[in-house]
Scaffold this motif. Structure first.
Motif, PDB file in Angstrom:
ATOM      1  N   SER A 166      78.207  46.683  74.999  1.00  0.00           N
ATOM      2  CA  SER A 166      76.873  46.646  74.395  1.00  0.00           C
ATOM      3  C   SER A 166      75.940  45.665  75.077  1.00  0.00           C
ATOM      4  O   SER A 166      74.731  45.713  74.849  1.00  0.00           O
ATOM      5  N   ARG A 167      76.470  44.751  75.868  1.00  0.00           N
ATOM      6  CA  ARG A 167      75.710  43.682  76.511  1.00  0.00           C
ATOM      7  C   ARG A 167      75.189  42.661  75.507  1.00  0.00           C
ATOM      8  O   ARG A 167      74.298  41.866  75.809  1.00  0.00           O
ATOM      9  N   LEU A 168      75.737  42.681  74.303  1.00  0.00           N
ATOM     10  CA  LEU A 168      75.356  41.731  73.265  1.00  0.00           C
ATOM     11  C   LEU A 168      76.335  40.561  73.243  1.00  0.00           C
ATOM     12  O   LEU A 168      77.529  40.746  73.490  1.00  0.00           O
ATOM     13  N   PRO A 169      75.860  39.360  72.949  1.00  0.00           N
ATOM     14  CA  PRO A 169      76.797  38.233  72.824  1.00  0.00           C
ATOM     15  C   PRO A 169      77.688  38.409  71.606  1.00  0.00           C
ATOM     16  O   PRO A 169      77.245  38.878  70.555  1.00  0.00           O
ATOM     17  N   SER A 170      78.942  38.048  71.748  1.00  0.00           N
ATOM     18  CA  SER A 170      79.863  38.044  70.613  1.00  0.00           C
ATOM     19  C   SER A 170      79.959  36.651  70.006  1.00  0.00           C
ATOM     20  O   SER A 170      80.062  36.492  68.795  1.00  0.00           O
ATOM     21  N   GLN A 171      79.942  35.639  70.872  1.00  0.00           N
ATOM     22  CA  GLN A 171      79.961  34.241  70.440  1.00  0.00           C
ATOM     23  C   GLN A 171      79.260  33.409  71.512  1.00  0.00           C
ATOM     24  O   GLN A 171      79.355  33.710  72.705  1.00  0.00           O
ATOM     25  N   ILE A 172      78.587  32.349  71.076  1.00  0.00           N
ATOM     26  CA  ILE A 172      78.023  31.361  71.989  1.00  0.00           C
ATOM     27  C   ILE A 172      78.441  29.989  71.487  1.00  0.00           C
ATOM     28  O   ILE A 172      78.340  29.699  70.298  1.00  0.00           O
ATOM     29  N   TRP A 173      78.922  29.157  72.391  1.00  0.00           N
ATOM     30  CA  TRP A 173      79.275  27.781  72.043  1.00  0.00           C
ATOM     31  C   TRP A 173      78.408  26.831  72.853  1.00  0.00           C
ATOM     32  O   TRP A 173      78.094  27.085  74.024  1.00  0.00           O
ATOM     33  N   ARG A 223      77.599  40.860  84.487  1.00  0.00           N
ATOM     34  CA  ARG A 223      76.643  41.098  83.405  1.00  0.00           C
ATOM     35  C   ARG A 223      76.353  39.833  82.604  1.00  0.00           C
ATOM     36  O   ARG A 223      75.244  39.645  82.114  1.00  0.00           O
ATOM     37  N   ILE A 224      77.338  38.950  82.481  1.00  0.00           N
ATOM     38  CA  ILE A 224      77.086  37.723  81.734  1.00  0.00           C
ATOM     39  C   ILE A 224      76.206  36.777  82.538  1.00  0.00           C
ATOM     40  O   ILE A 224      75.408  36.011  81.982  1.00  0.00           O
ATOM     41  N   GLU A 225      76.296  36.825  83.858  1.00  0.00           N
ATOM     42  CA  GLU A 225      75.389  36.040  84.703  1.00  0.00           C
ATOM     43  C   GLU A 225      73.957  36.532  84.521  1.00  0.00           C
ATOM     44  O   GLU A 225      73.010  35.737  84.467  1.00  0.00           O
ATOM     45  N   GLU A 226      73.787  37.839  84.411  1.00  0.00           N
ATOM     46  CA  GLU A 226      72.462  38.403  84.179  1.00  0.00           C
ATOM     47  C   GLU A 226      71.920  37.984  82.819  1.00  0.00           C
ATOM     48  O   GLU A 226      70.718  37.726  82.666  1.00  0.00           O
ATOM     49  N   ALA A 227      72.799  37.902  81.828  1.00  0.00           N
ATOM     50  CA  ALA A 227      72.368  37.459  80.494  1.00  0.00           C
ATOM     51  C   ALA A 227      71.846  36.032  80.548  1.00  0.00           C
ATOM     52  O   ALA A 227      70.810  35.709  79.950  1.00  0.00           O
ATOM     53  N   TYR A 228      72.544  35.157  81.270  1.00  0.00           N
ATOM     54  CA  TYR A 228      72.068  33.781  81.409  1.00  0.00           C
ATOM     55  C   TYR A 228      70.720  33.728  82.134  1.00  0.00           C
ATOM     56  O   TYR A 228      69.861  32.897  81.806  1.00  0.00           O
ATOM     57  N   ALA A 229      70.522  34.596  83.111  1.00  0.00           N
ATOM     58  CA  ALA A 229      69.237  34.629  83.824  1.00  0.00           C
ATOM     59  C   ALA A 229      68.099  35.012  82.884  1.00  0.00           C
ATOM     60  O   ALA A 229      67.012  34.428  82.930  1.00  0.00           O
ATOM     61  N   ILE A 230      68.346  35.998  82.007  1.00  0.00           N
ATOM     62  CA  ILE A 230      67.331  36.399  81.033  1.00  0.00           C
ATOM     63  C   ILE A 230      67.048  35.249  80.066  1.00  0.00           C
ATOM     64  O   ILE A 230      65.885  34.926  79.769  1.00  0.00           O
ATOM     65  N   LEU A 277      66.807  35.874  69.990  1.00  0.00           N
ATOM     66  CA  LEU A 277      65.781  36.758  70.547  1.00  0.00           C
ATOM     67  C   LEU A 277      66.334  37.598  71.692  1.00  0.00           C
ATOM     68  O   LEU A 277      65.892  38.730  71.904  1.00  0.00           O
ATOM     69  N   TYR A 278      67.297  37.059  72.423  1.00  0.00           N
ATOM     70  CA  TYR A 278      67.955  37.849  73.459  1.00  0.00           C
ATOM     71  C   TYR A 278      68.600  39.089  72.845  1.00  0.00           C
ATOM     72  O   TYR A 278      68.488  40.196  73.375  1.00  0.00           O
ATOM     73  N   ALA A 279      69.274  38.919  71.706  1.00  0.00           N
ATOM     74  CA  ALA A 279      69.919  40.053  71.036  1.00  0.00           C
ATOM     75  C   ALA A 279      68.894  41.093  70.609  1.00  0.00           C
ATOM     76  O   ALA A 279      69.132  42.300  70.719  1.00  0.00           O
ATOM     77  N   VAL A 280      67.741  40.638  70.128  1.00  0.00           N
ATOM     78  CA  VAL A 280      66.675  41.572  69.734  1.00  0.00           C
ATOM     79  C   VAL A 280      66.130  42.305  70.962  1.00  0.00           C
ATOM     80  O   VAL A 280      65.853  43.508  70.904  1.00  0.00           O
ATOM     81  N   LEU A 281      66.001  41.601  72.085  1.00  0.00           N
ATOM     82  CA  LEU A 281      65.511  42.237  73.314  1.00  0.00           C
ATOM     83  C   LEU A 281      66.518  43.256  73.838  1.00  0.00           C
ATOM     84  O   LEU A 281      66.132  44.323  74.332  1.00  0.00           O
ATOM     85  N   VAL A 282      67.813  42.958  73.733  1.00  0.00           N
ATOM     86  CA  VAL A 282      68.846  43.931  74.112  1.00  0.00           C
ATOM     87  C   VAL A 282      68.724  45.176  73.243  1.00  0.00           C
ATOM     88  O   VAL A 282      68.804  46.309  73.732  1.00  0.00           O
TER      89      VAL A 282
END
Length: 446
Positions: free
Chosen positions: A196-203, A327-334, A362-367
């Motif tokens: 899904s390209r959505l985060p599952s957890q962030i620490w 894909r996670i590197e791209e998420a950090y770039a966004i 907001l990243y999740a909403v943009l995804v």
């Protein structure tokens, strides 16, 4: 004879200061389009209201800047790239902000609220909306990359984990003023659902030098049985490998060049592919892993996995899935470049954490919005530029004000070429399963 001009050395100065100066020069962007406000309200507002009782249980009193109002203000600051607290105060007093009406607020009051409102309330809101946006993703129909489609059928979840250091804080307030140099804002580690390209957890860790290995206990605690986890060499730990196997979690990682192992037996051996079982680790704790080596464009790529069955995880998909880790590197770039987590409004630890959680929210909403566009265009999510979707909202707002558009997804899909929403195809720098499968199926076993 004149001296030869020496080549100029690349600057070693961090880019952060330039980003910070540039951010402060941004003009206030146009108000958030009504449809985007509705999407944010639909996804975020119920989760915010669900935290109000907990907010009261902490002994927090309802004031002008309540939790519900502060969530609206912080999200608006990030979404519209407001340069600072003083700019936001002027906006609050003249405009309605999401679900919050205009009100008289001082800069001191807003700054104080950023430093005192418990940041974990924003974390709770972020975590509570993830199941909702994940469900919305599952209900949509759009093409997915072949390796992702295959993995969805064989694993309970496909996750990538990686860390990223946050940029420097500005030394102009409070205790930071006396420090010899700009301190870094900390380090975050993310677990990203590769389907899904959505985060599952962030620490988040306030120590910017925190090693990736420090986050393994939290990662292990949230992984599902029969999941597939993908990570880079920074997370390599033989003891953790054993724990993952015991928890029935499969992993794929890149093998270090100095990996010490004992050869057990070969599964596939050709001029371009070597798939073997090997023993790693000390004698009293050694474990059997799979070492896959693939020659691609003149270079050998080496991978390790605890999935020993070549039928359950063919080498072609093992390699292709590892490359989905990017894909996670791209998420950090966004998160950092597009949504502004390279610039911090306040140096207080609590304010930094609020901004971290709100930006990921907001990243999740943009995804979610980008995935809606992908479905409308019948394109894979990866083919749509999240950055251009975000930047194109300005044009939708203008069209809506002129009475030429009413639905944001319909407008973006109809003007995709003009707005540059579909990424240009580039030559792949890594192997895909479509390239590797013919190699493996025609080569045979040794």
């Amino acid at each position: 004879m004149s001296e030869e001009k020496q080549p100029r050395k690349a600057s070693s100065v961090r880019h952060t200061r330039a980003i910070q100066r540039d951010h402060t020069k941004h003009p206030i962007s146009t108000p958030t389009a009504e449809e985007i406000q509705e999407r944010l309200t639909e996804i975020v507002h119920p989760a915010t209201l669900a935290q109000v009782n907990y907010f009261h249980s902490l002994g927090m009193r309802e004031r002008t800047l309540s939790l519900v109002v502060m969530v609206a203000f912080v999200l608006e600051m990030i979404w519209r790239q407001i340069s600072g607290v003083s700019e936001m105060v002027r906006l609050i007093q003249t405009e309605a902000v999401l679900w919050a009406s205009p009100r008289k607020v001082s800069q001191q009051a807003l700054s104080q609220c950023l430093t005192s409102l418990p940041s974990h309330l924003f974390l709770n809101i972020f975590l509570s909306i993830l199941p909702l946006v994940q469900k919305r993703w599952a209900e949509r129909k759009r093409p997915v990359p072949p390796e992702i489609a295959w993995a969805q059928e064989h694993y309970s979840e496909v996750q990538a984990v990686d860390g990223s250091t946050l940029d420097a804080l500005i030394r102009k307030i409070g205790l930071l003023k006396d420090l010899p140099q700009n301190p870094l804002a900390g380090r975050m580690t993310g677990l990203l659902n590769l389907c899904s390209r959505l985060p599952s957890q962030i620490w988040y860790e306030s120590d910017p030098k925190a090693h990736d290995q420090r986050f393994w206990p939290q990662i292990l605690a949230v992984l599902k049985t029969h999941a597939l986890l993908i990570f880079d060499m920074g997370y390599i730990n033989f003891d953790i490998f054993a724990q993952l196997t015991l928890a029935q979690v499969k992993f794929i990682t890149c093998a270090k060049s100095n990996l010490v192992y004992s050869f057990e037996r070969s599964l596939i051996k050709t001029a371009t592919v070597r798939d073997s079982l090997v023993w790693i680790g000390p004698e009293d704790r050694r474990q059997l892993l799979r070492l896959v080596e693939v020659l691609y464009l003149g270079r050998w790529y080496r991978y390790l996995s605890n999935e020993l069955d070549v039928v359950r995880l063919p080498a072609a998909y093992l390699v292709a899935l590892y490359w989905q880790r990017w894909r996670i590197e791209e998420a950090y770039a966004i998160i950092k470049r597009l949504l502004g987590l390279a610039y911090f409004w306040c140096g207080a630890q609590n304010a930094v954490e609020i901004q971290v959680w709100a930006t990921w929210l907001l990243y999740a909403v943009l995804v979610d919005l980008t995935d809606s566009v992908a479905e409308a265009l019948n394109q894979p999510f990866a083919a749509i530029s999240m950055e251009m979707v975000y930047r194109s909202l300005y044009f939708f707002t203008q069209a809506r004000n002129r009475g030429q558009a009413t639905d944001v997804v319909t407008y973006l899909a109809a003007n995709t070429k003009l707005l540059g929403l579909v990424k240009r195809k580039r030559k792949a720098a890594h192997p895909s399963p479509l390239e590797l499968i013919p190699i493996l199926t025609t080569s045979g076993n040794p």
